[in-house]
Write a protein that holds these residues in place. Structure first.
Motif, PDB file in Angstrom:
ATOM      1  N   SER A   1     -35.860  53.782  21.245  1.00  0.00           N
ATOM      2  CA  SER A   1     -34.852  52.913  21.841  1.00  0.00           C
ATOM      3  C   SER A   1     -35.491  52.154  22.992  1.00  0.00           C
ATOM      4  O   SER A   1     -36.540  52.559  23.514  1.00  0.00           O
ATOM      5  CB  SER A   1     -33.686  53.745  22.359  1.00  0.00           C
ATOM      6  N   PRO A   2     -34.896  51.026  23.409  1.00  0.00           N
ATOM      7  CA  PRO A   2     -35.462  50.329  24.568  1.00  0.00           C
ATOM      8  C   PRO A   2     -35.621  51.222  25.786  1.00  0.00           C
ATOM      9  O   PRO A   2     -36.628  51.127  26.499  1.00  0.00           O
ATOM     10  CB  PRO A   2     -34.442  49.209  24.809  1.00  0.00           C
ATOM     11  N   ARG A   3     -34.657  52.098  26.020  1.00  0.00           N
ATOM     12  CA  ARG A   3     -34.760  52.998  27.174  1.00  0.00           C
ATOM     13  C   ARG A   3     -35.907  53.985  26.991  1.00  0.00           C
ATOM     14  O   ARG A   3     -36.671  54.232  27.926  1.00  0.00           O
ATOM     15  CB  ARG A   3     -33.448  53.745  27.362  1.00  0.00           C
ATOM     16  N   ALA A   4     -36.033  54.553  25.790  1.00  0.00           N
ATOM     17  CA  ALA A   4     -37.109  55.516  25.542  1.00  0.00           C
ATOM     18  C   ALA A   4     -38.476  54.848  25.643  1.00  0.00           C
ATOM     19  O   ALA A   4     -39.433  55.438  26.147  1.00  0.00           O
ATOM     20  CB  ALA A   4     -36.931  56.157  24.177  1.00  0.00           C
TER      21      ALA A   4
ATOM     22  N   ALA B   1     -39.224  52.257  27.532  1.00  0.00           N
ATOM     23  CA  ALA B   1     -39.466  52.029  28.959  1.00  0.00           C
ATOM     24  C   ALA B   1     -39.949  53.305  29.634  1.00  0.00           C
ATOM     25  O   ALA B   1     -40.890  53.283  30.445  1.00  0.00           O
ATOM     26  CB  ALA B   1     -38.197  51.514  29.632  1.00  0.00           C
ATOM     27  N   GLU B   2     -39.346  54.418  29.302  1.00  0.00           N
ATOM     28  CA  GLU B   2     -39.766  55.693  29.881  1.00  0.00           C
ATOM     29  C   GLU B   2     -41.178  56.050  29.439  1.00  0.00           C
ATOM     30  O   GLU B   2     -41.992  56.553  30.229  1.00  0.00           O
ATOM     31  CB  GLU B   2     -38.783  56.793  29.477  1.00  0.00           C
ATOM     32  N   ASP B   3     -41.493  55.768  28.170  1.00  0.00           N
ATOM     33  CA  ASP B   3     -42.813  56.084  27.626  1.00  0.00           C
ATOM     34  C   ASP B   3     -43.908  55.289  28.332  1.00  0.00           C
ATOM     35  O   ASP B   3     -44.923  55.856  28.764  1.00  0.00           O
ATOM     36  CB  ASP B   3     -42.817  55.793  26.124  1.00  0.00           C
TER      37      ASP B   3
ATOM     38  N   ARG C   1     -43.831  53.688  31.213  1.00  0.00           N
ATOM     39  CA  ARG C   1     -43.943  54.022  32.641  1.00  0.00           C
ATOM     40  C   ARG C   1     -44.663  55.352  32.830  1.00  0.00           C
ATOM     41  O   ARG C   1     -45.533  55.482  33.706  1.00  0.00           O
ATOM     42  CB  ARG C   1     -42.558  54.071  33.281  1.00  0.00           C
TER      43      ARG C   1
ATOM     44  N   THR D   1     -40.300  44.760  28.976  1.00  0.00           N
ATOM     45  CA  THR D   1     -40.369  46.142  29.462  1.00  0.00           C
ATOM     46  C   THR D   1     -41.745  46.450  30.028  1.00  0.00           C
ATOM     47  O   THR D   1     -41.868  47.082  31.087  1.00  0.00           O
ATOM     48  CB  THR D   1     -40.026  47.111  28.325  1.00  0.00           C
TER      49      THR D   1
END
Length: 299
Positions: free
Chosen positions: A101-104, A106-108, A110, A144
């Motif tokens: 997902s876009p959130r996942a 971004a977390e990856d 970062r 991202t």
């Protein structure tokens, strides 16, 4: 086929995707990420072998290191930096961008950047998506990466392929975000007789005779704006790696093709051209200095 010149007048960037033999996307359906720790770890030894080869040929490279590898072998990350190479990110767990997902995602990106910078002690400018998996299907990806502090991506392989690529994608370096200096630097391709072919590495390099591979790469350098970018994986010079016997036949044929001869072919390629890390060729600073204004590229 025209003869090769001994040294090309164009620029060549060498990139190494640091992942182990059991982490490749082709085996992801039969090797669970939760089981990675059970497989013999070989990426440390094979990457150090590549470092020795680069030293012998006075070559510099960009190492896109998987976060999992960095956590497992932080000494390897520090050695890459200490031996004068660029440290860059390959994500944490070798998951295709479209599978997150876009959130996942971004977390990856970062987390992988922070881990590498903490271990290596240098800023990380670059990112390469596993299996070149940034495409029109992942419109969030470049924004991202920019928000996470990256200056460039080398995640495009603009050819027709069943696992990745866009045969109509831009072949030369460009700005994928309008009015932003962030750079996408596709790996090398050539146009021959109206057909686009890879000249970048991976299975095509292992399948192609040495002289033809060098000729294609030099032709790519003459066609492209910016550096011709080549890539290699440490497992490709490891012919005795454990076999993943339950993988699909097509995946096994691709993965194990000509592993016994890859190191010799790679040494010939190292001798044929002058190899540099990617960030400086894109107009970005070395890792011990602030980022400079990027080179002018296509929008």
């Amino acid at each position: 086929m025209a003869p090769l010149s001994q040294k090309s007048n164009r620029t060549f960037a060498l990139t190494i995707d640091v992942e182990d033999y059991f982490q490749v996307c082709a085996f992801s359906n039969v090797v669970n990420r939760s089981d990675w720790g059970r497989y013999p770890y070989r990426a440390g030894a094979t990457t150090r072998r590549l470092l020795d080869l680069l030293d012998a040929h006075k070559a510099r490279a960009t190492f896109f290191v998987l976060g999992w590898i960095a956590a497992r072998d932080p000494a390897l990350v520090r050695e890459i930096v200490a031996r004068g190479h660029e440290l860059a990110s390959h994500g944490c767990n070798h998951e295709k961008v479209g599978a997150l997902s876009p959130r996942a995602f971004a977390e990856d990106v970062r987390a992988s950047k922070a881990r590498l910078e903490d271990i290596g002690g240098v800023p990380v400018f670059g990112y390469r998506a596993p299996s070149f998996s940034i495409s029109d299907a992942t419109p969030f990806a470049y924004e991202t990466l920019r928000a996470a502090g990256y200056a460039y991506s080398s995640s495009a392989h603009p050819i027709a392929h069943d696992h990745y690529g866009d045969p109509n994608g831009l072949r030369s370096i460009h700005h994928p975000i309008p009015r932003d200096p962030f750079i996408e630097a596709p790996v090398a391709t050539v146009s021959l007789f109206g057909r686009r072919m890879s000249a970048a590495g991976g299975g095509w390099f292992r399948a192609t005779p040495s002289a033809a591979a060098r000729w294609l790469l030099e032709r790519a350098a003459n066609q492209l704006s910016g550096p011709a970018i080549f890539y290699l994986h440490p497992w490709e010079i490891d012919p005795t790696q454990p076999r993943i016997g339950n993988a699909p036949l097509k995946s096994r044929m691709r993965h194990y093709l000509n592993l016994k001869t890859t190191e010799t072919k790679f040494q010939k390629l190292l001798a044929a051209f002058e190899w540099r890390a990617l960030a400086p060729l894109l107009g970005l600073a070395d890792q011990n200095a602030p980022i400079n204004k990027p080179m002018k590229v296509a929008s």
